[in-house]
Design an enzyme around this catalytic site. Structure first.
Site, short mmCIF file in Angstrom:
data_model
loop_
_atom_site.label_atom_id
_atom_site.label_comp_id
_atom_site.label_asym_id
_atom_site.label_seq_id
_atom_site.Cartn_x
_atom_site.Cartn_y
_atom_site.Cartn_z
N SER A 44 4.95 24.03 34.38
CA SER A 44 5.77 24.49 35.51
C SER A 44 6.57 25.72 35.12
O SER A 44 7.11 26.42 35.97
CB SER A 44 6.71 23.37 35.98
OG SER A 44 7.43 22.83 34.90
N ASP A 82 2.58 20.34 27.84
CA ASP A 82 1.37 20.50 28.66
C ASP A 82 0.34 21.38 27.96
O ASP A 82 0.69 22.43 27.42
CB ASP A 82 1.72 21.18 29.99
CG ASP A 82 2.10 20.20 31.08
OD1 ASP A 82 1.60 19.06 31.06
OD2 ASP A 82 2.89 20.58 31.95
N LYS A 110 0.08 16.64 27.18
CA LYS A 110 -0.21 16.12 28.53
C LYS A 110 -1.32 16.95 29.13
O LYS A 110 -1.29 18.19 29.04
CB LYS A 110 1.05 16.18 29.41
CG LYS A 110 0.78 15.73 30.85
CD LYS A 110 2.06 15.45 31.61
CE LYS A 110 2.77 16.63 32.19
NZ LYS A 110 1.98 17.45 33.16
N GLU A 112 -4.13 17.08 32.69
CA GLU A 112 -4.23 16.66 34.09
C GLU A 112 -5.65 16.28 34.44
O GLU A 112 -6.58 17.07 34.19
CB GLU A 112 -3.78 17.80 35.00
CG GLU A 112 -2.35 18.22 34.79
CD GLU A 112 -1.91 19.31 35.78
OE1 GLU A 112 -2.71 19.70 36.65
OE2 GLU A 112 -0.77 19.77 35.66
N GLU A 179 2.25 11.83 39.76
CA GLU A 179 3.04 12.77 40.57
C GLU A 179 2.66 12.61 42.04
O GLU A 179 1.47 12.65 42.41
CB GLU A 179 2.79 14.22 40.12
CG GLU A 179 3.55 15.23 40.98
CD GLU A 179 3.62 16.62 40.38
OE1 GLU A 179 3.18 16.83 39.23
OE2 GLU A 179 4.15 17.51 41.08
O1 KIV Z 1 4.69 21.03 34.41
C1 KIV Z 1 5.49 20.18 34.83
O2 KIV Z 1 6.69 20.42 34.95
C2 KIV Z 1 4.97 18.87 35.18
C3 KIV Z 1 5.91 17.94 35.88
C4 KIV Z 1 5.97 18.29 37.33
C5 KIV Z 1 5.54 16.53 35.68
O3 KIV Z 1 3.85 18.59 34.94
#
Ligand code: KIV
Length: 269
Positions: A44, A82, A110, A112, A179
């Site tokens: 994000s 991420d 993380k 997706e 989410e």
């Molecule tokens: O990148 C991010 O901030 C996220 C959150 C919205 C969980 O993946």
């Protein structure tokens, strides 16, 4: 430093845990003082830091840079990072890029997606990289969804998501993050996997942990906020304290009350 095992224990004890996104050392220090349990260096940052309108332009180098900054300043929280768009589309890419962010200070990556990533999850886990799987509204697929919308709205779609979770947990996923899904589904996933911490954002209050984008929850996001966001700053100060500070500064510069004598070096020259 909080570990993955601590998060598992929190779940076993029914102690809910907090998670916030974070991208820089100043915020990371404040989060340490606030004893936030977990930090997500989220892609994000493509929006919140870089000003893009999606997460797609974010690179692995960006994630490494921000992970290093956060880890230096916070030795308390469990840190997840991420892997950005297209950086885990092949197994060699997933390994090389996970290595980069883990060496930068992440304790987990993380990614997706659903069951189709089971092999990636197993491969990463066998190579020492714990994986959090992000399901439901997955922002890297915004163009597939055609916008940021509630996911798994029907029983059929919810069952599909549950099936994906089963495949991913079997493959080794250690945390699930949901989410923008119905609260009932958030609860179902948390109850279905008693040993897997489940984090929610817009997934109701029966998941094991909650995450918010930090800018959203301190009133630094302009425009329409998602339904699941709460501005905690408003409750602390009666208004957005950071925004108020910016306004006060602007005003003080204009009326010359800042800088005052105490902010000024008075040297006879
Ligand atoms: O990148 C991010 O901030 C996220 C959150 C919205 C969980 O993946």
């Amino acid at each position: 430093m909080i570990s993955l095992n601590d998060l598992r224990q929190f779940k076993a004890q029914g102690r809910k845990f907090s998670c916030l996104t974070c991208y820089d050392a100043s915020m990371a220090k404040v989060m340490q003082v606030a004893e936030i349990d977990s930090i997500l260096i989220g892609d994000s940052l493509g929006m919140t830091i870089q000003g893009h309108d999606s997460t797609l332009p974010v690179t692995v180098d960006d994630m490494v840079y921000h992970t290093q900054a956060v880890r230096r300043a916070n030795q308390h929280a469990f840190i997840m990072t991420d892997l950005p768009f297209m950086s885990y589309a092949t197994l060699p890419d997933a390994i090389a890029n996970a290595r980069a962010v883990m060496q930068a200070g992440a304790q987990m990556v993380k990614i997706e997606g659903g069951a189709w990533l089971a092999e990636t999850v197993t491969h990463l886990t066998r190579n020492g990289v714990p994986v959090c799987m992000h399901l439901g509204l997955t922002p890297q697929s915004v163009h597939v969804f055609g916008g940021y919308k509630l996911q798994a709205k029907t029983r059929e779609a919810a069952d599909q998501l549950l099936e994906d979770c089963h495949a991913l947990v079997e493959a080794g996923a250690a945390i699930l993050l949901l989410e923008c899904v119905p609260a009932q589904l958030g609860q179902e996933v948390a109850e279905t996997f008693p040993h897997i911490p489940v984090i929610g954002i817009g997934a109701g209050n029966n998941t094991d942990g909650q995450v918010l984008v930090v800018q959203d929850m301190i009133g630094l996001t302009t425009g329409k906020l998602a339904r699941f966001v709460r501005n905690f700053m408003t409750e602390q100060s009666g208004a957005s304290a950071i925004l108020d500070a910016f306004r006060a500064y602007h005003q003080a510069v204009q009326d010359k009350s800042f800088p005052a004598a105490e902010h000024t070096f008075q040297v006879e020259l």
